[in-house]
Design a protein around this motif. Sequence first.
Motif, PDB file in Angstrom:
ATOM      1  N   LEU A   3     -32.537   8.914  18.246  1.00 17.09           N
ATOM      2  CA  LEU A   3     -32.106   8.832  16.834  1.00 17.09           C
ATOM      3  C   LEU A   3     -31.046   9.910  16.643  1.00 17.09           C
ATOM      4  O   LEU A   3     -31.326  11.087  16.727  1.00 17.09           O
ATOM      5  CB  LEU A   3     -33.316   9.089  15.915  1.00 17.09           C
ATOM      6  CG  LEU A   3     -33.053   9.166  14.407  1.00 17.09           C
ATOM      7  CD1 LEU A   3     -32.521   7.824  13.896  1.00 17.09           C
ATOM      8  CD2 LEU A   3     -34.340   9.512  13.665  1.00 17.09           C
ATOM      9  N   THR A   4     -29.785   9.519  16.490  1.00 15.12           N
ATOM     10  CA  THR A   4     -28.769  10.563  16.337  1.00 15.12           C
ATOM     11  C   THR A   4     -28.346  10.718  14.889  1.00 15.12           C
ATOM     12  O   THR A   4     -27.776  11.694  14.498  1.00 15.12           O
ATOM     13  CB  THR A   4     -27.504  10.197  17.160  1.00 15.12           C
ATOM     14  OG1 THR A   4     -27.108   8.889  16.753  1.00 15.12           O
ATOM     15  CG2 THR A   4     -27.785  10.234  18.634  1.00 15.12           C
ATOM     16  N   VAL A 405     -33.938  12.996   1.807  1.00 13.02           N
ATOM     17  CA  VAL A 405     -33.646  11.913   2.761  1.00 13.02           C
ATOM     18  C   VAL A 405     -34.002  12.350   4.184  1.00 13.02           C
ATOM     19  O   VAL A 405     -34.600  11.593   4.955  1.00 13.02           O
ATOM     20  CB  VAL A 405     -32.166  11.497   2.674  1.00 13.02           C
ATOM     21  CG1 VAL A 405     -31.801  10.521   3.793  1.00 13.02           C
ATOM     22  CG2 VAL A 405     -31.861  10.877   1.314  1.00 13.02           C
ATOM     23  N   PHE A 406     -33.678  13.603   4.512  1.00 14.95           N
ATOM     24  CA  PHE A 406     -34.001  14.108   5.854  1.00 14.95           C
ATOM     25  C   PHE A 406     -35.512  14.051   6.091  1.00 14.95           C
ATOM     26  O   PHE A 406     -35.975  13.556   7.126  1.00 14.95           O
ATOM     27  CB  PHE A 406     -33.503  15.548   6.017  1.00 14.95           C
ATOM     28  CG  PHE A 406     -33.935  16.208   7.311  1.00 14.95           C
ATOM     29  CD1 PHE A 406     -34.919  17.205   7.310  1.00 14.95           C
ATOM     30  CD2 PHE A 406     -33.381  15.823   8.522  1.00 14.95           C
ATOM     31  CE1 PHE A 406     -35.329  17.803   8.501  1.00 14.95           C
ATOM     32  CE2 PHE A 406     -33.792  16.408   9.721  1.00 14.95           C
ATOM     33  CZ  PHE A 406     -34.766  17.398   9.711  1.00 14.95           C
ATOM     34  N   ARG A 407     -36.279  14.513   5.087  1.00 14.91           N
ATOM     35  CA  ARG A 407     -37.744  14.534   5.256  1.00 14.91           C
ATOM     36  C   ARG A 407     -38.292  13.111   5.369  1.00 14.91           C
ATOM     37  O   ARG A 407     -39.142  12.822   6.203  1.00 14.91           O
ATOM     38  CB  ARG A 407     -38.395  15.285   4.083  1.00 14.91           C
ATOM     39  CG  ARG A 407     -38.129  16.786   4.162  1.00 14.91           C
ATOM     40  CD  ARG A 407     -39.025  17.591   3.264  1.00 14.91           C
ATOM     41  NE  ARG A 407     -38.877  19.024   3.585  1.00 14.91           N
ATOM     42  CZ  ARG A 407     -39.642  19.986   3.078  1.00 14.91           C
ATOM     43  NH1 ARG A 407     -40.611  19.666   2.210  1.00 14.91           N
ATOM     44  NH2 ARG A 407     -39.460  21.245   3.428  1.00 14.91           N
ATOM     45  N   ALA A 408     -37.739  12.222   4.561  1.00 16.80           N
ATOM     46  CA  ALA A 408     -38.253  10.832   4.566  1.00 16.80           C
ATOM     47  C   ALA A 408     -37.894  10.123   5.864  1.00 16.80           C
ATOM     48  O   ALA A 408     -38.568   9.191   6.288  1.00 16.80           O
ATOM     49  CB  ALA A 408     -37.661  10.081   3.373  1.00 16.80           C
ATOM     50  N   TYR A 411     -36.803  12.371  11.070  1.00 15.66           N
ATOM     51  CA  TYR A 411     -35.905  12.804  12.157  1.00 15.66           C
ATOM     52  C   TYR A 411     -36.549  13.899  12.999  1.00 15.66           C
ATOM     53  O   TYR A 411     -36.561  13.828  14.237  1.00 15.66           O
ATOM     54  CB  TYR A 411     -34.591  13.305  11.553  1.00 15.66           C
ATOM     55  CG  TYR A 411     -33.531  13.765  12.538  1.00 15.66           C
ATOM     56  CD1 TYR A 411     -33.487  15.096  12.976  1.00 15.66           C
ATOM     57  CD2 TYR A 411     -32.574  12.887  13.030  1.00 15.66           C
ATOM     58  CE1 TYR A 411     -32.510  15.529  13.868  1.00 15.66           C
ATOM     59  CE2 TYR A 411     -31.594  13.308  13.925  1.00 15.66           C
ATOM     60  CZ  TYR A 411     -31.556  14.633  14.329  1.00 15.66           C
ATOM     61  OH  TYR A 411     -30.589  15.063  15.226  1.00 15.66           O
ATOM     62  N   ARG A 412     -37.110  14.924  12.356  1.00 16.43           N
ATOM     63  CA  ARG A 412     -37.655  16.062  13.112  1.00 16.43           C
ATOM     64  C   ARG A 412     -38.836  15.619  13.974  1.00 16.43           C
ATOM     65  O   ARG A 412     -38.962  16.011  15.142  1.00 16.43           O
ATOM     66  CB  ARG A 412     -38.063  17.177  12.164  1.00 16.43           C
ATOM     67  CG  ARG A 412     -38.534  18.450  12.824  1.00 16.43           C
ATOM     68  CD  ARG A 412     -37.481  19.065  13.745  1.00 16.43           C
ATOM     69  NE  ARG A 412     -36.448  19.785  13.032  1.00 16.43           N
ATOM     70  CZ  ARG A 412     -35.310  20.216  13.620  1.00 16.43           C
ATOM     71  NH1 ARG A 412     -35.069  19.928  14.889  1.00 16.43           N
ATOM     72  NH2 ARG A 412     -34.400  20.856  12.915  1.00 16.43           N
ATOM     73  N   ALA A 413     -39.704  14.758  13.409  1.00 13.98           N
ATOM     74  CA  ALA A 413     -40.868  14.272  14.177  1.00 13.98           C
ATOM     75  C   ALA A 413     -40.378  13.485  15.395  1.00 13.98           C
ATOM     76  O   ALA A 413     -40.893  13.645  16.511  1.00 13.98           O
ATOM     77  CB  ALA A 413     -41.732  13.393  13.274  1.00 13.98           C
ATOM     78  N   LYS A 415     -37.539  13.940  16.921  1.00 14.70           N
ATOM     79  CA  LYS A 415     -36.980  14.902  17.873  1.00 14.70           C
ATOM     80  C   LYS A 415     -38.090  15.638  18.611  1.00 14.70           C
ATOM     81  O   LYS A 415     -37.943  16.009  19.770  1.00 14.70           O
ATOM     82  CB  LYS A 415     -36.057  15.885  17.152  1.00 14.70           C
ATOM     83  CG  LYS A 415     -34.800  15.248  16.622  1.00 14.70           C
ATOM     84  CD  LYS A 415     -33.987  14.637  17.753  1.00 14.70           C
ATOM     85  CE  LYS A 415     -32.946  13.689  17.248  1.00 14.70           C
ATOM     86  NZ  LYS A 415     -32.302  12.936  18.334  1.00 14.70           N
ATOM     87  N   ALA A 416     -39.202  15.843  17.931  1.00 16.14           N
ATOM     88  CA  ALA A 416     -40.332  16.533  18.591  1.00 16.14           C
ATOM     89  C   ALA A 416     -40.810  15.720  19.782  1.00 16.14           C
ATOM     90  O   ALA A 416     -41.236  16.271  20.811  1.00 16.14           O
ATOM     91  CB  ALA A 416     -41.454  16.740  17.581  1.00 16.14           C
ATOM     92  N   VAL A 417     -40.673  14.402  19.667  1.00 18.38           N
ATOM     93  CA  VAL A 417     -41.071  13.514  20.780  1.00 18.38           C
ATOM     94  C   VAL A 417     -39.994  13.550  21.861  1.00 18.38           C
ATOM     95  O   VAL A 417     -40.260  13.735  23.048  1.00 18.38           O
ATOM     96  CB  VAL A 417     -41.255  12.075  20.252  1.00 18.38           C
ATOM     97  CG1 VAL A 417     -41.525  11.108  21.419  1.00 18.38           C
ATOM     98  CG2 VAL A 417     -42.353  12.021  19.202  1.00 18.38           C
ATOM     99  N   GLU A 418     -38.733  13.471  21.411  1.00 18.99           N
ATOM    100  CA  GLU A 418     -37.621  13.376  22.377  1.00 18.99           C
ATOM    101  C   GLU A 418     -37.354  14.704  23.074  1.00 18.99           C
ATOM    102  O   GLU A 418     -36.837  14.747  24.189  1.00 18.99           O
ATOM    103  CB  GLU A 418     -36.338  12.994  21.643  1.00 18.99           C
ATOM    104  CG  GLU A 418     -36.238  11.568  21.160  1.00 18.99           C
ATOM    105  CD  GLU A 418     -35.019  11.394  20.253  1.00 18.99           C
ATOM    106  OE1 GLU A 418     -35.058  10.508  19.393  1.00 18.99           O
ATOM    107  OE2 GLU A 418     -34.067  12.206  20.371  1.00 18.99           O
ATOM    108  N   ARG A 419     -37.682  15.810  22.379  1.00 15.83           N
ATOM    109  CA  ARG A 419     -37.293  17.129  22.913  1.00 15.83           C
ATOM    110  C   ARG A 419     -38.529  17.993  23.130  1.00 15.83           C
ATOM    111  O   ARG A 419     -38.801  18.907  22.340  1.00 15.83           O
ATOM    112  CB  ARG A 419     -36.355  17.855  21.944  1.00 15.83           C
ATOM    113  CG  ARG A 419     -35.097  17.131  21.563  1.00 15.83           C
ATOM    114  CD  ARG A 419     -34.416  17.840  20.401  1.00 15.83           C
ATOM    115  NE  ARG A 419     -33.162  17.217  19.986  1.00 15.83           N
ATOM    116  CZ  ARG A 419     -32.477  17.584  18.900  1.00 15.83           C
ATOM    117  NH1 ARG A 419     -32.937  18.537  18.116  1.00 15.83           N
ATOM    118  NH2 ARG A 419     -31.348  16.975  18.592  1.00 15.83           N
TER     119      ARG A 419
END
Length: 431
Positions: A3-4, A405-408, A411-413, A415-419
């Motif tokens: 997800l970029t 919008v960022f929280r909804a 994205y961070r979750a 990234k936690a999987v991807e990184r």
Amino acid sequence: MALTNIASSELQRYPEVEAAHDRDFSDLAERLQREGVVADAVVAAVQRFEVALPSWALATGGTRFGRFPGPGEPRTLREKMEDAALVHQLTGAAPRISLHIPWDEPKDFDAVRADAERLGLGFDAVNSNTFQDQPGQSLSYKLGSFSNPSAAIRRQAIEHHLHVIEIGKELGAEAITVWLADGSNYPGQMSLRGSFERVRDCLQEVYAATPNEWRVFIEHKPYEPAFYATVVQDWGSSLVLAQSLGERAQCLVDLGHHLPNTNIELVVARLLGIGKLGGFHFNDSKYGDDDLTAGSIKPYVLFLIFHELVLAERERLPWFNPAYMIDQSHNLKDPIEALLQTVDQLQQAYAKAWLVSHETLAGFQDSGDVIMAERTLKRAYETDVRPLVAEARRRRGGALDPIAVFRASGYRAQKAVERPPAPTSAAPTHL
Ligand code: LRH
Ligand code: MN
């Protein structure tokens, strides 16, 4: 699929938010019109406002006492650029990233340029680093770099800057920021004049090595890591150096690099007046170089700084071209959320400064009407400009409320999987 960015449909997923915004915007526009201010003109100005993101603030920062990394931290330059691109997508106001070398030493220029192309990002001023010794470095900067009595150490530091300039040229940057930690901890340890002259001489080689379209930003700082004397300690020292180098050398104002109660907007006005204001590292602080979120501690000071900038912009000062950059350390906040908040704070301070009637203010200043002069500024500062900056973001394809919008988006979750976190042993390079 990594997800970029956030699907644009996400930004328009909240019709009720849109409707409330439209009401707030038209109410404010109507009120401003009664005061002779055209809301769309302010929105257009905010749409033109852009600030560069520091690559080093996209991962969690820390202090010598500790660092508390969060999930999905960027581990590579590419991941930092992805997160920076998201901040730009949601705010429409952060199209460039400022790299720090060697923290962000590109391994493959073609790949970095391709990433930048794909993400719609450019590169702002590159930052040198002679405040740390790198693995394998032959000579130490413990007792200084450009100010060091050792010609060999000064040469090593100059070579590093020439290397940083080459990297910047490869990436299309047009400026280098030089912040030197050089200084002393005890009286007598360092020649106060000799150290400054050595710095000036080294900077001349750096200046000469920069392409003609480049600028050299000199960043002053009163203390830390030196706790008795810092060679480039204040705006005066920075100005003397910039004037000795030439037209393309200017002073960079990091808001946190001023002793308590320094009138920073006065420093800005001074440097603007003589064409030596190169740019900013925006942040805020309560005590020292705290690198807190801009506008979080002294929002009125941030407004007064932007007031000086908008005065100069409207007067079309010939040399007015400040590089707006952020320099913060996000020790407790999610770095992306902190940057979204920061860009919003800067957009708000800029919008409020555009509400000031300069003619009215000048009239009260000239007539000595102290109360009305102050009130003219305060009225602008006390105006809730959030509908104006939200509208500017929307007109640039961004979000009305980027953090929501960022929280909804999750994205961070994601990234936690991807990184997966880097093994703890690999302490981040930027601390
Ligand atoms: C020094 C400074 C400088 C950067 C560093 C990350 O305090 O402000 O601008 O090189 O922070
Ligand atoms: Mn800085």
